[in-house]
Every structure is written in C-alpha cells, then in structure tokens.
Design a protein around this motif. Sequence first.
Motif, PDB file in Angstrom:
ATOM      1  N   GLY A  29       0.843  -1.186   0.000  1.00  0.00           N
ATOM      2  CA  GLY A  29       0.000   0.000   0.000  1.00  0.00           C
ATOM      3  C   GLY A  29       0.877   1.235   0.000  1.00  0.00           C
ATOM      4  O   GLY A  29       1.874   1.292   0.723  1.00  0.00           O
ATOM      5  N   LEU A  30       0.534   2.221  -0.839  1.00  0.00           N
ATOM      6  CA  LEU A  30       1.310   3.450  -0.968  1.00  0.00           C
ATOM      7  C   LEU A  30       0.387   4.641  -0.744  1.00  0.00           C
ATOM      8  O   LEU A  30      -0.695   4.689  -1.332  1.00  0.00           O
ATOM      9  N   GLY A  31       0.793   5.580   0.072  1.00  0.00           N
ATOM     10  CA  GLY A  31       0.021   6.800   0.276  1.00  0.00           C
ATOM     11  C   GLY A  31       0.964   7.982   0.363  1.00  0.00           C
ATOM     12  O   GLY A  31       1.964   7.912   1.071  1.00  0.00           O
ATOM     13  N   VAL A  32       0.659   9.041  -0.382  1.00  0.00           N
ATOM     14  CA  VAL A  32       1.504  10.236  -0.365  1.00  0.00           C
ATOM     15  C   VAL A  32       0.682  11.405   0.159  1.00  0.00           C
ATOM     16  O   VAL A  32      -0.443  11.643  -0.286  1.00  0.00           O
ATOM     17  N   VAL A  33       1.259  12.122   1.120  1.00  0.00           N
ATOM     18  CA  VAL A  33       0.636  13.314   1.697  1.00  0.00           C
ATOM     19  C   VAL A  33       1.527  14.498   1.347  1.00  0.00           C
ATOM     20  O   VAL A  33       2.744  14.453   1.583  1.00  0.00           O
ATOM     21  N   VAL A  34       0.921  15.545   0.780  1.00  0.00           N
ATOM     22  CA  VAL A  34       1.697  16.731   0.392  1.00  0.00           C
ATOM     23  C   VAL A  34       1.470  17.869   1.376  1.00  0.00           C
ATOM     24  O   VAL A  34       0.394  18.005   1.960  1.00  0.00           O
ATOM     25  N   ASN A  35       2.501  18.647   1.567  1.00  0.00           N
ATOM     26  CA  ASN A  35       2.457  19.843   2.406  1.00  0.00           C
ATOM     27  C   ASN A  35       2.993  21.001   1.575  1.00  0.00           C
ATOM     28  O   ASN A  35       4.175  21.013   1.237  1.00  0.00           O
ATOM     29  N   GLY A  36       2.123  21.923   1.206  1.00  0.00           N
ATOM     30  CA  GLY A  36       2.531  23.024   0.351  1.00  0.00           C
ATOM     31  C   GLY A  36       2.352  22.653  -1.117  1.00  0.00           C
ATOM     32  O   GLY A  36       1.676  21.686  -1.459  1.00  0.00           O
ATOM     33  N   ALA A  37       2.987  23.428  -1.978  1.00  0.00           N
ATOM     34  CA  ALA A  37       2.881  23.212  -3.425  1.00  0.00           C
ATOM     35  C   ALA A  37       4.049  22.347  -3.883  1.00  0.00           C
ATOM     36  O   ALA A  37       5.195  22.799  -3.908  1.00  0.00           O
ATOM     37  N   VAL A  38       3.771  21.101  -4.195  1.00  0.00           N
ATOM     38  CA  VAL A  38       4.800  20.165  -4.660  1.00  0.00           C
ATOM     39  C   VAL A  38       4.265  19.353  -5.830  1.00  0.00           C
ATOM     40  O   VAL A  38       3.053  19.243  -6.017  1.00  0.00           O
ATOM     41  N   THR A  39       5.161  18.779  -6.594  1.00  0.00           N
ATOM     42  CA  THR A  39       4.832  17.781  -7.608  1.00  0.00           C
ATOM     43  C   THR A  39       5.730  16.584  -7.338  1.00  0.00           C
ATOM     44  O   THR A  39       6.924  16.752  -7.082  1.00  0.00           O
ATOM     45  N   TYR A  40       5.159  15.387  -7.380  1.00  0.00           N
ATOM     46  CA  TYR A  40       5.921  14.190  -7.019  1.00  0.00           C
ATOM     47  C   TYR A  40       5.552  13.010  -7.913  1.00  0.00           C
ATOM     48  O   TYR A  40       4.498  12.991  -8.556  1.00  0.00           O
ATOM     49  N   THR A  41       6.428  12.024  -7.898  1.00  0.00           N
ATOM     50  CA  THR A  41       6.195  10.739  -8.555  1.00  0.00           C
ATOM     51  C   THR A  41       6.743   9.649  -7.648  1.00  0.00           C
ATOM     52  O   THR A  41       7.837   9.795  -7.090  1.00  0.00           O
ATOM     53  N   VAL A  42       6.004   8.566  -7.481  1.00  0.00           N
ATOM     54  CA  VAL A  42       6.496   7.380  -6.784  1.00  0.00           C
ATOM     55  C   VAL A  42       7.133   6.483  -7.844  1.00  0.00           C
ATOM     56  O   VAL A  42       6.551   6.268  -8.908  1.00  0.00           O
ATOM     57  N   GLU A  43       8.327   6.001  -7.560  1.00  0.00           N
ATOM     58  CA  GLU A  43       9.077   5.192  -8.526  1.00  0.00           C
ATOM     59  C   GLU A  43       9.509   3.877  -7.897  1.00  0.00           C
ATOM     60  O   GLU A  43       9.646   3.779  -6.678  1.00  0.00           O
ATOM     61  N   HIS A  44       9.742   2.869  -8.741  1.00  0.00           N
ATOM     62  CA  HIS A  44      10.268   1.596  -8.260  1.00  0.00           C
ATOM     63  C   HIS A  44      11.361   1.106  -9.193  1.00  0.00           C
ATOM     64  O   HIS A  44      11.448   1.528 -10.343  1.00  0.00           O
ATOM     65  N   THR A  45      12.217   0.231  -8.664  1.00  0.00           N
ATOM     66  CA  THR A  45      13.321  -0.324  -9.445  1.00  0.00           C
ATOM     67  C   THR A  45      13.409  -1.824  -9.237  1.00  0.00           C
ATOM     68  O   THR A  45      12.953  -2.355  -8.211  1.00  0.00           O
ATOM     69  N   PHE A  46      14.003  -2.477 -10.227  1.00  0.00           N
ATOM     70  CA  PHE A  46      14.303  -3.903 -10.125  1.00  0.00           C
ATOM     71  C   PHE A  46      15.809  -4.111  -9.986  1.00  0.00           C
ATOM     72  O   PHE A  46      16.281  -5.241  -9.939  1.00  0.00           O
ATOM     73  N   ASP A  47      16.573  -3.015  -9.917  1.00  0.00           N
ATOM     74  CA  ASP A  47      18.018  -3.103  -9.715  1.00  0.00           C
ATOM     75  C   ASP A  47      18.300  -3.545  -8.278  1.00  0.00           C
ATOM     76  O   ASP A  47      17.510  -3.280  -7.372  1.00  0.00           O
ATOM     77  N   ASP A  48      19.447  -4.165  -8.075  1.00  0.00           N
ATOM     78  CA  ASP A  48      19.818  -4.694  -6.761  1.00  0.00           C
ATOM     79  C   ASP A  48      20.340  -3.573  -5.871  1.00  0.00           C
ATOM     80  O   ASP A  48      21.500  -3.171  -5.978  1.00  0.00           O
ATOM     81  N   VAL A  49      19.481  -3.079  -4.983  1.00  0.00           N
ATOM     82  CA  VAL A  49      19.882  -1.975  -4.101  1.00  0.00           C
ATOM     83  C   VAL A  49      20.884  -2.420  -3.032  1.00  0.00           C
ATOM     84  O   VAL A  49      21.480  -1.573  -2.366  1.00  0.00           O
TER      85      VAL A  49
END
Length: 107
Positions: A29-49
């Motif tokens: 589950g993913l939830g994003v809460v913004v404070n102020g004026a922002v633009t965002y993107t949630v990203e994912h990777t399959f690279d080995d972190v």
Amino acid sequence: MRPVRVTTNGVSVSLPIPIDQYLSPTNIGLGVVVNGAVTYTVEHTFDDVFDPAFNPATATWFDHPTLQGLNVNADSNLAFPPVAVRLNQTAGAGSAILNLIQAGAQA
C-alpha cells in the motif's frame, strides 16, 4: 515488514525503500501526503539496491502508473514485488511524505 515513511523537502529524491520479496502475496500500500505546493512521482526499481556498486542516480527507475506527476494527496498499491520504491519530488518548495505498508504471509 513494518510500515515505512520517507519525506522529501523541496526538489529531491528519498532513499530507496527495499521491499521484502519473500512475502507472498506482496500487497504494497502506498500513500503520499503533500504539504505546500509540490509535484511528485512514486518510482520503483528492479536493480539490486544491496549491491555495493548500486547507484540510485544511475539505476533504472519506473514511474508508478497512477502516482506520477501529482500535486495532491493520493494513494495506490503495487501487487508485484519490485526491489525498492522511492519518492521523487520533482517541483515545489513544500514537502511530500510517502507512507508504504507491505503485507503478506511468509511463503
């Protein structure tokens, strides 16, 4: 996996949040809460972190299909296990908070 919360302030990228790939089903589950004026993107990777040579700046990141280019509170999910998820704040001087909860039973 315990719930995880990361925050971005201004144009920035959060640290990657590793996902437990051994939980089945994955159910993130993913939830994003913004404070102020922002633009965002949630990203994912399959690279080995966990690879010592891993570099977030050169990794391959995929935009979440619905949590991209947003400037409002929003939530969604991932039904498959990427290696890691991060929050990318692409504009604005405010902040954004990504809340991630992964559920599932041990396989």
